[in-house]
Write an enzyme that holds these catalytic residues in place. Structure first.
Site, short mmCIF file in Angstrom:
data_model
loop_
_atom_site.label_atom_id
_atom_site.label_comp_id
_atom_site.label_asym_id
_atom_site.label_seq_id
_atom_site.Cartn_x
_atom_site.Cartn_y
_atom_site.Cartn_z
N ASP A 33 0.85 -1.20 0.00
CA ASP A 33 0.00 0.00 0.00
C ASP A 33 0.88 1.25 0.00
O ASP A 33 1.55 1.55 0.99
CB ASP A 33 -0.88 -0.04 1.26
CG ASP A 33 -2.16 0.74 1.09
OD1 ASP A 33 -2.33 1.39 0.05
OD2 ASP A 33 -3.00 0.70 2.01
N ASP A 34 0.89 1.97 -1.10
CA ASP A 34 1.70 3.20 -1.23
C ASP A 34 3.20 2.92 -1.17
O ASP A 34 3.97 3.77 -0.73
CB ASP A 34 1.37 4.22 -0.13
CG ASP A 34 -0.03 4.78 -0.21
OD1 ASP A 34 -0.76 4.45 -1.16
OD2 ASP A 34 -0.38 5.57 0.70
N ARG A 76 -6.57 -0.28 -7.38
CA ARG A 76 -6.90 -1.68 -7.09
C ARG A 76 -7.98 -2.20 -8.04
O ARG A 76 -7.99 -3.37 -8.41
CB ARG A 76 -7.35 -1.80 -5.62
CG ARG A 76 -6.15 -1.75 -4.70
CD ARG A 76 -6.47 -1.36 -3.28
NE ARG A 76 -5.25 -0.83 -2.67
CZ ARG A 76 -4.37 -1.57 -2.01
NH1 ARG A 76 -4.58 -2.84 -1.82
NH2 ARG A 76 -3.27 -1.02 -1.54
N LYS A 125 -6.24 -5.48 2.49
CA LYS A 125 -7.04 -4.32 2.07
C LYS A 125 -7.76 -4.57 0.76
O LYS A 125 -7.13 -4.77 -0.27
CB LYS A 125 -6.11 -3.12 1.93
CG LYS A 125 -6.82 -1.82 1.64
CD LYS A 125 -5.82 -0.69 1.73
CE LYS A 125 -6.46 0.65 1.46
NZ LYS A 125 -5.46 1.73 1.61
N HIS A 127 -10.89 -2.57 -0.45
CA HIS A 127 -11.04 -1.18 -0.88
C HIS A 127 -11.65 -1.00 -2.27
O HIS A 127 -11.42 0.03 -2.92
CB HIS A 127 -9.67 -0.46 -0.81
CG HIS A 127 -9.80 0.97 -0.39
ND1 HIS A 127 -8.78 1.89 -0.57
CD2 HIS A 127 -10.82 1.63 0.20
CE1 HIS A 127 -9.18 3.07 -0.10
NE2 HIS A 127 -10.40 2.93 0.36
N HIS A 185 1.50 2.15 4.28
CA HIS A 185 0.61 3.32 4.17
C HIS A 185 0.80 4.25 5.37
O HIS A 185 1.20 3.80 6.43
CB HIS A 185 -0.84 2.83 4.12
CG HIS A 185 -1.84 3.84 3.68
ND1 HIS A 185 -2.34 4.82 4.52
CD2 HIS A 185 -2.45 4.03 2.48
CE1 HIS A 185 -3.22 5.55 3.86
NE2 HIS A 185 -3.30 5.11 2.62
N ASP A 277 0.13 -0.09 -5.26
CA ASP A 277 -1.02 0.52 -5.94
C ASP A 277 -0.75 1.88 -6.56
O ASP A 277 -1.33 2.24 -7.57
CB ASP A 277 -2.23 0.59 -4.99
CG ASP A 277 -1.92 1.31 -3.69
OD1 ASP A 277 -0.74 1.59 -3.40
OD2 ASP A 277 -2.87 1.61 -2.94
N ASN A 278 0.12 2.68 -5.90
CA ASN A 278 0.37 4.04 -6.41
C ASN A 278 1.67 4.57 -5.80
O ASN A 278 2.29 3.90 -4.99
CB ASN A 278 -0.81 4.98 -6.12
CG ASN A 278 -1.32 4.89 -4.70
OD1 ASN A 278 -2.46 4.48 -4.47
ND2 ASN A 278 -0.48 5.21 -3.73
N ARG A 286 1.84 10.18 -4.63
CA ARG A 286 0.46 9.71 -4.76
C ARG A 286 -0.50 10.84 -5.15
O ARG A 286 -0.35 11.96 -4.65
CB ARG A 286 0.03 9.12 -3.41
CG ARG A 286 -1.32 8.42 -3.44
CD ARG A 286 -1.72 7.93 -2.06
NE ARG A 286 -1.90 9.04 -1.15
CZ ARG A 286 -1.95 8.93 0.18
NH1 ARG A 286 -1.82 7.76 0.76
NH2 ARG A 286 -2.11 10.00 0.94
#
Ligand SMILES: *[C@@H]1O[C@H](CO)[C@@H](O)[C@H](O)[C@H]1NC(C)=O
Ligand SMILES: *[C@@H]1O[C@H](CO)[C@@H](O)[C@H](O)[C@H]1NC(C)=O
Ligand SMILES: *[C@@H]1O[C@H](CO)[C@@H](O)[C@H](O)[C@H]1NC(C)=O
Ligand SMILES: *[C@@H]1O[C@H](CO)[C@@H](O)[C@H](O)[C@H]1NC(C)=O
Ligand SMILES: CC(=O)N[C@H]1CO[C@H](CO)[C@@H](O)[C@@H]1O
Length: 506
Positions: A33-34, A76, A125, A127, A185, A277-278, A286
């Site tokens: 995540d991130d 996602r 996650k 989401h 994250h 994801d980003n 982000r």
């Protein structure tokens, strides 16, 4: 008679299971995540990531992997559908008030795999939604659990992975397991008691609880490597040091998940993918379609293709390629269908499996962002081809929006304070430049990795600009982008879709 029946059944059973055994191939998809390039795999030697390094030795490592959208839920949704956000409907964040969802008719990866009799599991996650579009047979996500437990407590994650794999050993069905860590994250916006990146959660200190399998690694602000797009200030360095500690939990968690996979006997028939994801949650990262917001780590490990293990590929690949790659691995045909009875839907990404055999010539990726939080409407479309990145800021006269999570971060607060009080920011651009962008931004990323010299109005780059604009438009039409005519025309979508001019002088 009974005897005969027995033999028929016996032979049928034998055929079924023998075939199932030899044909059995699985997938483990790990999404952080991130996460960015803060890992040894990408030559950041300041942060200790032995488990990712070990996975890289069994993987093809992509140097030019990109997300098509720099926001969590939209990204996602693209990973799990192979469709850009503007095509699958997940325009922004899924949770709470933001409430974005993919269209009901979208055929997602878990939907297609379920139809093909492949067991699907998600841990961590999710989401994305709605639930019917993203059906998983086994699900431990934030929807029914604490996201800290299923996304950051690596002991808890290990136990869930074991539970899923034990059932697969018994049922002999192929599986797709999606492990979506919530690390690394930020946390300051939701659980500040655990630190800016939840780096204290489970570290054994008073009130923090304990994660038995985690040995926290601590970093001092002078040890971190500050990427070019982050201000080199004490505040940002302390922020990065906290992020590194959380990355140590992610890395050890990946080690535990892989150990479970191997101990369950799935080492030689499971495709393992790792990405994020980003971009990282810092200014210019982000929510941006710059390199710093879209470039992702990407490892692809196939036990059946060992010839390029440990190599680095320069090919341009996208998170839009994840769904086609996994369908290809399982020999499940790509979906072709219509949404709204008219929009033809076909995957625009490609399978990455050929890259495991020889270096492919792929040199183009596309991106599309519309919102992050519901208030953050700032549509952008982008194409990155070879050395050049073109970003189209559709609503360029608006200030670029800032999300709540970044806003409260020590790095951004420090940047605001310094700007407000007229102190040097130690940043590579000003906040004014960050907020107000040109409509077209064209960068030669090879010669200008910081993307600071906009070449869009440079006559010497006219041809490049025109070519990239044309390709971007072609992709927007091919993927049914409702924004394809914006901002200077209106898309009349019924009958024969076309752009009708507004004469608004843009
Ligand atoms: C890391 O550095 C080495 C040596 O310069 C280089 O060969 C390799 O491609 C780099 N790895 C990545 C992922 O960029
Ligand atoms: C993490 O999970 C394990 C196993 O479920 C549990 O014993 C431990 O207390 C959890 N740690 C935290 C910090 O919640
Ligand atoms: C996987 O393949 C390797 C190399 O052929 C072998 O050493 C290992 O024992 C195999 N693992 C399993 C679980 O079959
Ligand atoms: C920024 O300024 C505010 C108000 O003056 C202060 O409370 C805060 O601590 C400062 N933050 C940073 C990171 O310097
Ligand atoms: C077992 C369980 O409680 N499942 C629920 C998890 O959350 C989803 C989405 O909110 C529900 O649809 C499930 O019923």
């Amino acid at each position: 008679m009974a005897d005969k029946l027995y033999w028929v059944i016996y032979i049928l059973a034998l055929n079924c299971c023998r075939e199932a055994n030899t044909a059995k191939r699985n997938v483990l998809l790990i999404i952080a995540d991130d996460a960015g390039f803060e890992s040894e795999v990408y030559n950041n030697t300041a942060v200790h990531t032995p488990h990712l390094r070990a996975l890289a030795q069994r993987s093809l490592v992509f140097r030019n992997a990109f997300t098509s959208v720099s926001s969590c839920s939209p990204s996602r949704s693209t990973i799990l559908t192979g469709l850009p956000e503007h095509q699958n409907g997940m325009y922004g964040l899924h949770q709470d008030i933001h409430h974005f969802n993919s269209f009901d008719g979208v055929q997602s990866l878990p939907f297609l795999l379920r139809q093909a009799n492949i067991q699907t599991g998600i841990i961590g996650k999710k989401h994305v939604g709605p639930g019917e579009v993203y059906p998983f047979d086994f699900a431990y996500t934030e929807e029914n659990n604490s996201v800290l437990q299923v996304g950051r407590n690596i002991t808890h994650i290990k136990v869930l992975v074991r539970k899923f794999l034990q059932a697969r050993r018994a049922d002999e069905q192929p599986f797709f397991l999606y492990v979506a860590f919530h690390d690394p994250h930020r946390c300051g916006h939701s659980q500040p008691q655990y630190g800016a990146f939840c780096e204290k959660f489970g570290n054994g200190e008073s009130g923090m609880g304990r994660i038995p399998d985690w040995t926290p690694e601590h970093y001092t602000p002078d040890q971190v490597k500050v990427p070019y797009f982050i201000p080199d200030t004490p505040a940002a360095r302390a922020d990065l040091a906290a992020q590194y500690t959380t990355i140590s939990r992610l890395d050890q968690g990946i080690g535990l998940v892989l150990k479970e996979l191997w101990e369950a006997g799935f080492e030689n028939n499971t495709l393992v993918m790792y990405s994020s994801d980003n971009g990282i949650p810092f200014p210019n990262g982000r929510t941006n379609l710059y390199w710093s917001g879209t470039a992702e780590p990407m490892l692809l490990s196939s036990p059946e293709h060992r010839q390029r293990w440990g190599e680095v590929s320069q090919a341009y690949v996208s998170l839009l390629d994840v769904t086609p790659t996994i369908l290809d691995w399982f020999s499940v045909p790509y979906p072709e269908y219509r949404l709204w009875g008219r929009q033809r839907v076909a995957l625009s990404g490609r399978s990455l499996l050929p890259a495991l055999v020889s270096e492919p010539p792929w040199d183009t990726v596309f991106a599309s962002q519309s919102l992050h939080e519901v208030t953050m409407y700032y549509p952008m479309r982008a194409v990155h081809q070879g050395s050049f990145r073109l970003v189209h800021n559709l609503n360029f006269r608006m200030p670029f929006p800032i999300d709540q999570d970044l806003y409260v971060s020590p790095t951004f607060q420090d940047l605001l304070n310094r700007t407000h009080s007229g102190q040097p920011t130690a940043w590579f651009k000003t906040l004014q430049q960050y907020y107000y962008r040109e409509r077209w931004e064209l960068y030669d990323v090879q010669g200008d990795p910081g993307e600071t010299r906009n070449l869009a109005s440079d006559p010497a780059h006219r041809h490049t600009l025109d070519t990239l604009r044309e390709q971007l438009l072609k992709w927007q039409w091919a993927t049914s982008d409702p924004w394809v005519c914006a901002p200077d025309a209106v898309l009349e979508a019924k009958m024969s879709p076309q752009c009708r001019p507004l004469y608004n002088d843009l």
